[in-house]
Design a protein around this motif. Structure first.
Motif, short mmCIF file in Angstrom:
data_model
loop_
_atom_site.label_atom_id
_atom_site.label_comp_id
_atom_site.label_asym_id
_atom_site.label_seq_id
_atom_site.Cartn_x
_atom_site.Cartn_y
_atom_site.Cartn_z
N HIS A 1 0.83 -1.21 0.00
CA HIS A 1 0.00 0.00 0.00
C HIS A 1 0.86 1.26 0.00
O HIS A 1 0.62 2.21 -0.76
CB HIS A 1 -0.93 -0.02 1.21
CG HIS A 1 -1.89 1.12 1.25
ND1 HIS A 1 -2.78 1.38 0.23
CD2 HIS A 1 -2.11 2.08 2.19
CE1 HIS A 1 -3.50 2.46 0.54
NE2 HIS A 1 -3.11 2.90 1.72
N ALA A 2 1.91 1.26 0.83
CA ALA A 2 2.79 2.43 0.90
C ALA A 2 3.56 2.62 -0.41
O ALA A 2 3.73 3.76 -0.88
CB ALA A 2 3.76 2.28 2.06
N LEU A 3 4.04 1.52 -0.99
CA LEU A 3 4.78 1.63 -2.24
C LEU A 3 3.92 2.20 -3.35
O LEU A 3 4.35 3.08 -4.12
CB LEU A 3 5.31 0.24 -2.65
CG LEU A 3 6.39 -0.38 -1.76
CD1 LEU A 3 6.69 -1.81 -2.20
CD2 LEU A 3 7.67 0.46 -1.79
N SER B 1 -5.27 -6.68 -4.48
CA SER B 1 -4.67 -6.28 -5.75
C SER B 1 -3.30 -5.65 -5.50
O SER B 1 -3.23 -4.60 -4.84
CB SER B 1 -5.58 -5.30 -6.49
OG SER B 1 -5.00 -4.92 -7.72
N PRO B 2 -2.25 -6.28 -6.01
CA PRO B 2 -2.22 -7.58 -6.70
C PRO B 2 -2.32 -8.72 -5.70
O PRO B 2 -1.98 -8.55 -4.53
CB PRO B 2 -0.84 -7.56 -7.37
CG PRO B 2 0.01 -6.76 -6.43
CD PRO B 2 -0.89 -5.67 -5.90
N GLY C 1 0.28 -12.69 -8.01
CA GLY C 1 0.59 -11.56 -8.86
C GLY C 1 1.49 -10.49 -8.30
O GLY C 1 1.72 -9.48 -8.97
N SER C 2 2.03 -10.66 -7.10
CA SER C 2 2.85 -9.60 -6.51
C SER C 2 4.33 -9.75 -6.80
O SER C 2 5.14 -8.97 -6.31
CB SER C 2 2.63 -9.53 -4.99
OG SER C 2 3.12 -10.70 -4.36
N THR C 3 4.70 -10.76 -7.61
CA THR C 3 6.11 -10.96 -7.94
C THR C 3 6.28 -11.09 -9.45
O THR C 3 5.42 -11.66 -10.14
CB THR C 3 6.68 -12.22 -7.26
OG1 THR C 3 5.84 -13.36 -7.55
CG2 THR C 3 6.75 -12.02 -5.76
N ALA C 4 7.42 -10.58 -9.96
CA ALA C 4 7.75 -10.63 -11.38
C ALA C 4 9.24 -10.37 -11.51
O ALA C 4 9.89 -9.93 -10.56
CB ALA C 4 6.95 -9.57 -12.15
N THR D 1 6.80 -4.85 -23.08
CA THR D 1 5.50 -5.50 -23.19
C THR D 1 5.33 -6.68 -22.25
O THR D 1 4.38 -7.40 -22.31
CB THR D 1 5.28 -6.01 -24.64
OG1 THR D 1 6.31 -6.97 -24.94
CG2 THR D 1 5.32 -4.87 -25.63
N ALA D 2 6.32 -6.84 -21.36
CA ALA D 2 6.32 -8.04 -20.50
C ALA D 2 5.77 -7.78 -19.11
O ALA D 2 5.93 -8.60 -18.22
CB ALA D 2 7.74 -8.59 -20.38
N LEU D 3 5.11 -6.67 -18.87
CA LEU D 3 4.58 -6.37 -17.56
C LEU D 3 3.44 -7.31 -17.22
O LEU D 3 2.60 -7.61 -18.07
CB LEU D 3 4.12 -4.91 -17.48
CG LEU D 3 5.20 -3.86 -17.70
CD1 LEU D 3 4.60 -2.48 -17.60
CD2 LEU D 3 6.33 -4.04 -16.70
N ARG D 4 3.39 -7.71 -15.98
CA ARG D 4 2.34 -8.61 -15.52
C ARG D 4 1.05 -7.84 -15.31
O ARG D 4 1.05 -6.73 -14.78
CB ARG D 4 2.78 -9.27 -14.21
CG ARG D 4 1.80 -10.28 -13.68
CD ARG D 4 2.35 -10.97 -12.46
NE ARG D 4 3.56 -11.70 -12.80
CZ ARG D 4 4.11 -12.61 -12.00
NH1 ARG D 4 3.55 -12.89 -10.86
NH2 ARG D 4 5.20 -13.24 -12.35
N THR D 5 -0.05 -8.43 -15.72
CA THR D 5 -1.34 -7.74 -15.62
C THR D 5 -2.30 -8.41 -14.69
O THR D 5 -3.43 -7.97 -14.51
CB THR D 5 -2.00 -7.65 -17.02
OG1 THR D 5 -2.17 -8.96 -17.55
CG2 THR D 5 -1.14 -6.83 -17.98
N THR D 6 -1.91 -9.53 -14.06
CA THR D 6 -2.82 -10.23 -13.16
C THR D 6 -2.27 -10.26 -11.77
O THR D 6 -1.11 -9.96 -11.55
CB THR D 6 -3.04 -11.68 -13.63
OG1 THR D 6 -1.78 -12.34 -13.67
CG2 THR D 6 -3.69 -11.70 -14.99
#
Length: 356
Positions: free
Chosen positions: A265-267, A293-294, A339-342, A351-356
């Motif tokens: 939330h802070a980030l 979310s995420p 979904g909080s890690t990538a 174009t490789a950003l995670r959307t879920t």
């Protein structure tokens, strides 16, 4: 009115003699079955249990206590917090105790400090429990205590100050779980992983730090300075504000799910995207955080396995005090990737950003 089938006339409740008559066995056999003793055939055991169910018979606990010298009760010293981990462990302990045929007596301590644990154990002993479970004691401080029943420690080694008839310990695999969480982030390509730890006085904090540090050392990764929280989302939020301005931070392992949520939330308030800019992993496996979310990547503590294994060993120590303990099982390690890690920004194309 005629008396109920199988009961003596004028009786208000079924007796063991009624069970024996309906089952077609002796009263001694009824006693053996209901006390879990050996040397009873499967057929006789089945008939006795069917008769007790038919008659609604319940073993007189007072008589059982006098006969065996045990109350068939287990006392639990639990931390006086409402956190997911503490509550989940207590629920699974209660289930395991009940499945073992024992009653449960619980005393909460304000924060698990040694003097509070000692007072809680003494209170449970005064109630005549056959064994004691101590969950997540605090590291610092020792209060000498002599205990004449077996004591099980969950998530920590036996306290040196406890002199008990037998001390047992069952871990939840916190070190291995913390290592798995850190390795997940390193495997994604992050050069290092920051760690938001719990309160330093907790054994749980120590184990998670050791697991995080071991993973970094094994990969030759730089060890960033530790941040400490207090398990709360508010402390995670404070840590997130401190990290948000450091553009070199790409991955954080938080020692608790609630702290991880506050951190995220802070980030995001500071304009740092999760996971596009910073990946975050939690610890505990609170299922609620699959729907934020995420969705939060986390490692799931095996509360059910630890409770079952611990109570199995404790009951063995209570009922067979002169025999060796059966071998203890290893707690499972479960990483739940959401979904909080990538991968870090340097490893991704536009174009490789995670959307879920």
């Amino acid at each position: 009115m005629a008396p109920e089938v199988g009961r003596a006339a004028g009786s208000t409740a079924p007796r063991s003699a009624d069970v024996a008559r309906v089952a077609g066995v002796s009263r001694k056999t009824v006693s053996r079955v209901l006390n879990g003793e050996p040397y009873v055939s499967d057929e006789a055991r089945r008939r006795v249990l069917a008769a007790t169910e038919e008659l609604g018979y319940r073993l007189n606990q007072a008589a059982r206590t006098l006969a065996s010298g045990r109350t068939r009760s287990i006392g639990v010293v639990a931390l006086g917090t409402a956190g997911y981990g503490t509550a989940s462990l207590l629920v699974h302990i209660e289930q395991a105790v009940r499945d073992a045929g024992y009653a449960l007596r619980v005393i909460n301590t304000p924060d698990g400090a040694p003097e509070d644990i000692a007072g809680a154990v003494e209170s449970l002993l005064e109630q005549g429990v056959d064994g004691v479970v101590v969950s997540e004691p605090i590291v610092k401080g020792e209060v000498p205590l002599r205990v004449d029943v077996p004591v099980l420690f969950i998530g920590a080694p036996p306290a040196p100050a406890f002199t008990a008839s037998r001390t047992l310990t069952v871990g939840v695999g916190a070190l291995a779980l913390a290592r798995a969480a850190t390795e997940h982030l390193l495997d994604l390509g992050h050069e290092t992983v920051h760690h938001l730890a719990g309160p330093r006085r907790w054994y749980a904090t120590r184990d998670r730090i050791e697991g995080w540090r071991a993973a970094l050392t094994a990969r030759g990764a730089h060890e960033p300075p530790l941040l400490n929280g207090d398990w709360s989302a508010a402390s995670g939020y404070a840590a997130g504000r401190a990290l948000a301005s450091d553009r070199t931070v790409t991955a954080v392992f938080a020692a608790g799910d609630e702290m991880a949520i506050g951190l995220i939330h802070a980030l995001r308030e500071a304009g740092r995207r999760v996971p596009e800019d910073i990946s975050v992993v939690g610890f505990d496996g609170n299922p609620v955080f699959a729907y934020v979310s995420p969705p939060l990547t986390t490692v799931r503590q095996p509360f059910d396995a630890a409770a079952r294994e611990g109570i199995r060993l404790l009951v063995h120590a209570i009922e067979k005090p002169d025999t060796e303990l059966p071998p203890a099982g290893e707690p499972p390690v479960e990483l739940v990737v959401r979904g909080s890690t990538a991968p870090p920004p340097s490893r991704r194309g536009p174009t490789a950003l995670r959307t879920t």
